[in-house]
Write a protein that holds these residues in place. Structure first.
Motif, short mmCIF file in Angstrom:
data_model
loop_
_atom_site.label_atom_id
_atom_site.label_comp_id
_atom_site.label_asym_id
_atom_site.label_seq_id
_atom_site.Cartn_x
_atom_site.Cartn_y
_atom_site.Cartn_z
N ALA A 83 42.74 25.00 40.66
CA ALA A 83 42.59 26.38 40.87
C ALA A 83 41.44 26.61 41.66
CB ALA A 83 42.58 27.29 39.39
N ASP A 84 41.50 27.62 42.37
CA ASP A 84 40.36 28.01 43.13
C ASP A 84 39.25 29.08 42.24
OD1 ASP A 84 38.58 29.09 44.98
OD2 ASP A 84 39.79 30.39 46.13
N PRO A 85 38.21 28.53 41.95
CA PRO A 85 37.11 29.14 41.16
C PRO A 85 36.98 30.74 41.40
CG PRO A 85 36.33 27.02 42.10
CD PRO A 85 37.69 27.50 42.71
N LYS A 86 36.96 31.06 42.60
CA LYS A 86 37.01 32.49 43.00
C LYS A 86 38.07 33.22 42.50
CE LYS A 86 34.24 31.93 47.20
NZ LYS A 86 34.01 32.09 48.35
N ASP A 87 39.43 32.66 42.66
CA ASP A 87 40.74 33.59 42.14
C ASP A 87 40.36 33.48 40.56
OD1 ASP A 87 41.70 33.58 44.70
OD2 ASP A 87 42.71 32.01 44.56
N VAL A 88 40.17 32.52 40.12
CA VAL A 88 40.09 32.50 38.47
C VAL A 88 38.99 33.84 38.03
CG1 VAL A 88 39.44 31.11 36.48
CG2 VAL A 88 40.67 30.03 38.41
N ARG A 89 37.88 33.64 38.58
CA ARG A 89 36.86 34.69 38.35
C ARG A 89 37.66 36.03 38.54
NH1 ARG A 89 33.05 31.89 40.33
NH2 ARG A 89 33.32 32.68 42.28
N ARG A 90 38.07 36.44 39.80
CA ARG A 90 38.77 37.52 40.38
C ARG A 90 39.75 37.96 39.07
NH1 ARG A 90 40.16 36.27 44.72
NH2 ARG A 90 38.57 36.57 45.88
N LYS A 91 40.66 36.94 38.61
CA LYS A 91 41.48 37.47 37.63
C LYS A 91 41.12 37.88 36.27
CE LYS A 91 45.19 34.57 39.86
NZ LYS A 91 45.98 33.60 39.97
N ARG A 92 40.06 36.97 36.05
CA ARG A 92 39.38 37.09 34.64
C ARG A 92 38.72 38.88 34.69
NH1 ARG A 92 36.84 32.69 33.97
NH2 ARG A 92 34.76 33.43 35.25
N ALA A 93 38.20 39.01 35.86
CA ALA A 93 37.48 40.35 36.22
C ALA A 93 38.79 41.49 35.96
CB ALA A 93 36.82 40.52 37.37
N LYS A 95 41.61 41.54 34.36
CA LYS A 95 41.90 41.69 33.26
C LYS A 95 41.06 42.25 32.33
CE LYS A 95 43.15 38.67 29.23
NZ LYS A 95 43.28 37.49 28.47
N ALA A 96 39.58 42.14 32.44
CA ALA A 96 38.80 42.79 31.74
C ALA A 96 38.73 44.11 31.87
CB ALA A 96 37.31 42.34 32.03
N LYS A 97 39.11 44.73 33.25
CA LYS A 97 39.13 46.22 33.63
C LYS A 97 40.57 46.69 33.05
CE LYS A 97 37.58 45.91 38.18
NZ LYS A 97 37.84 46.05 39.66
N ASP A 98 41.70 45.95 33.04
CA ASP A 98 42.85 46.39 32.32
C ASP A 98 42.96 46.68 30.74
OD1 ASP A 98 44.10 46.39 34.84
OD2 ASP A 98 45.12 44.44 34.67
N GLU A 99 41.88 45.94 30.24
CA GLU A 99 41.62 45.76 28.74
C GLU A 99 40.51 46.79 28.37
OE1 GLU A 99 40.93 41.79 27.53
OE2 GLU A 99 42.90 41.28 27.83
N GLY A 100 39.89 47.45 29.23
CA GLY A 100 38.98 48.33 29.11
C GLY A 100 37.48 47.83 28.66
N ARG A 101 37.34 46.58 28.91
CA ARG A 101 36.23 45.83 28.64
C ARG A 101 34.87 46.01 29.65
NH1 ARG A 101 36.96 40.34 28.27
NH2 ARG A 101 38.83 40.29 29.32
N ILE A 102 35.36 46.67 30.60
CA ILE A 102 34.24 46.88 31.59
C ILE A 102 34.63 47.97 32.37
CG2 ILE A 102 33.63 44.57 32.16
CD1 ILE A 102 35.28 44.50 34.79
N ASN A 103 33.41 48.64 32.95
CA ASN A 103 33.74 50.03 33.82
C ASN A 103 34.57 49.81 34.96
OD1 ASN A 103 33.24 51.83 35.89
ND2 ASN A 103 31.63 52.83 34.08
#
Length: 111
Positions: A83-93, A95-103
């Motif tokens: 997996a491309d590390p940039k894509d993994v990081r982008r998807k994690r961010a 997901k955090a937005k969708d879950e309301g964990r980040i602004n």
């Protein structure tokens, strides 16, 4: 008096998440990285290694197949990224937005 080195030992290393293999081979001066891999016969243990496209390195630095080995070096055989590390990081961010964990605007963590 010449102190020309005849042969020297080189470790050829390949690692998977659950196992690793180190094979020591004796090589002649002028031996290239890919020649050492072929001499180690690592492909017999790991047939998924494609010698024409495999990436090689020494102490975490990528090298060309035809680069000449020096005494004290080792040959590291690298696996392709799954997996491309940039894509993994982008998807994690995302997901955090969708879950309301980040602004959603600034990306800052919510307290």
């Amino acid at each position: 008096m010449t102190t020309e080195l005849k042969t020297f030992a080189v470790d050829v290393i390949y690692a998977l998440p659950e196992q690793q293999k180190i094979i020591t081979v004796m090589v002649e001066p002028g031996c290239t990285f890919i020649e050492a891999v072929k001499q180690s016969d690592m492909c017999r243990f790991f047939p998924e290694i494609d010698l024409s496209t495999v990436k090689l390195g020494v102490f975490s630095r990528q090298v060309k197949h035809d680069e000449v080995l020096q005494p004290g070096q080792r040959v590291e055989i690298y696996r392709p990224l799954i997996a491309d590390p940039k894509d993994v990081r982008r998807k994690r961010a995302e997901k955090a937005k969708d879950e309301g964990r980040i602004n959603k605007i600034t990306g800052a963590k919510l307290s």
